[in-house]
Scaffold this motif. Sequence first.
Motif, short mmCIF file in Angstrom:
data_model
loop_
_atom_site.label_atom_id
_atom_site.label_comp_id
_atom_site.label_asym_id
_atom_site.label_seq_id
_atom_site.Cartn_x
_atom_site.Cartn_y
_atom_site.Cartn_z
N UNK A 30 0.83 -1.21 0.00
CA UNK A 30 0.00 0.00 0.00
C UNK A 30 0.87 1.26 0.00
N UNK A 31 1.95 1.24 0.79
CA UNK A 31 2.84 2.40 0.85
C UNK A 31 3.49 2.68 -0.50
N UNK A 32 3.92 1.62 -1.18
CA UNK A 32 4.57 1.79 -2.49
C UNK A 32 3.58 2.31 -3.52
N UNK A 33 2.38 1.73 -3.55
CA UNK A 33 1.38 2.17 -4.52
C UNK A 33 0.97 3.61 -4.29
N UNK A 34 0.73 3.98 -3.02
CA UNK A 34 0.31 5.35 -2.72
C UNK A 34 1.47 6.33 -2.93
N UNK A 58 -9.70 0.30 -6.19
CA UNK A 58 -9.74 -1.17 -6.22
C UNK A 58 -8.50 -1.77 -5.56
N UNK A 59 -7.36 -1.04 -5.61
CA UNK A 59 -6.18 -1.51 -4.89
C UNK A 59 -6.45 -1.56 -3.38
N UNK A 60 -7.07 -0.49 -2.87
CA UNK A 60 -7.36 -0.42 -1.43
C UNK A 60 -8.34 -1.51 -1.05
N UNK A 61 -9.33 -1.76 -1.91
CA UNK A 61 -10.30 -2.83 -1.63
C UNK A 61 -9.62 -4.19 -1.62
N UNK A 62 -8.69 -4.42 -2.55
CA UNK A 62 -7.99 -5.70 -2.61
C UNK A 62 -7.12 -5.91 -1.38
N UNK A 63 -6.43 -4.85 -0.95
CA UNK A 63 -5.61 -4.95 0.26
C UNK A 63 -6.48 -5.16 1.49
N UNK A 64 -7.63 -4.51 1.53
CA UNK A 64 -8.56 -4.73 2.65
C UNK A 64 -9.01 -6.18 2.69
N UNK A 65 -9.19 -6.78 1.53
CA UNK A 65 -9.57 -8.19 1.46
C UNK A 65 -8.47 -9.06 2.07
N UNK A 66 -7.20 -8.73 1.78
CA UNK A 66 -6.08 -9.48 2.35
C UNK A 66 -6.07 -9.34 3.87
#
Length: 453
Positions: free
Chosen positions: A99-103, A111-119
């Motif tokens: 998340x830190x790298x993407x942001x 959708x990235x945040x949603x996928x990480x939340x799923x993890x």
Amino acid sequence: MIDADRLPRALKPFASGQYRLLVGALAASLLSAGAWLVAAVWQVVELGGSPIDLSFVAVGSSLGLVLAVLIGGVVADRVPQRRILIVVEIVRGIAFAVAAVLAGTGVIEVWHIAALSFVFGLADGFFYPAYSAWLPAILPAEQLLAANGVEGVLRPAVMQAAGPAVASALIAIQAPWLAFAVVAVLQGVAVVVLALMRTTAVRRDLEGLDTHPVRQAFIDLRDGFSYLLKTRWLFATLVFSIVLVFLIMGPIEVLLPFAVKDQTGGGAGAFALALAAFGLGGAVGSLAVASRPLPRRYLTLMILAWGVGCVPLAIIGFTSWLWVMVIALFIVGVLFDGAQVVWGTLLQRRVPPSMLGRVSSLDFFVSLALMPISMAVAGPVGEAIGLAPAFLIAGLVPPVLAIVTLAVAKLGADELAHPLDSAPPDPTIVTGAEAAAGFQAPADEPHPPVEDR
């Protein structure tokens, strides 16, 4: 060596060195989770997201939890819980770093945040059953209420107060990416502390289980569901919980940030303050319960606290004053987390230790089964009928539900028939030094029957 007899009731578990390490790891993990709550929300806001987008992110976390928690309970009853927690914290640390790298590179999307939340939801599905099953192997039964009270203090104070406050400060300094990076480091701290702990034996006889592991997993799940359905106090409480979660989790998780933003004009700091009030109330309620003996009417007080504790939510949708929201959320936190301490102790005292992991996972699964739906519909419902009616429903329906549950399930009679303040120790429960040394109950010593004790 700390003498437990000289400590106040709420602090007696800290006499155990193993427990002190576990609390340190839990605190680091909770701080990371709390920082994610604010950082993820404000990352969505900075991307121009709407309540529906936030629902999408929230659904990812709860869906991952629901999908993983059942198998997490099976694993917790078969694999040493310390190993499970170490793997969970490593996975969470990697997800925070991503998340830190993407942001930080500016390429992150909703959708990235949603996928990480799923993890994170998947990880939580393994964390909670393992932690719940491990705690009674480290501490004696008479210290479990206090230990659950400590967790009850840490969870709101660290996850809902300190974590959001840290994230808010880091966002103000730079951007959400900095918060993601810091919490990734905190996960590394949790892994190191867990690595310093000793592995305890699984409190279950596994030698006679020669069935294929996949088939045995389904058998384990069947046995867990059978125990749930046959145990009236457990079944009634979980039915109450599943409806309660559906009513309140969507408004709290999805609509509260927009109530703070639209009604009070507040930003990330104001939202963090609202969460901090909820967390502080939870800490006060948990500490109060942990400092007293387990109440005689534990089921009645627990259900009523959850139901009546929702009433202040009805105020949130009607006020434009942040301080009113803060007071309302503080009261909700006091009653909710105080009751949660009783519930965690109740499971560890009345559920056979050989299936505590599975029952804990079923607790999360059944009570949270409608959470994804609640979060998914909260955004559209809030936009359709407005924030005020949504919070009014969340505040006024649960008390009625609580009274109906107590009356229909006759939980008052059950708690009188099963007093926990004078319950004899279970000979199959292994705690303290024996558990740390890897002792397991003998195979020829029968475990408690799968029925209400």
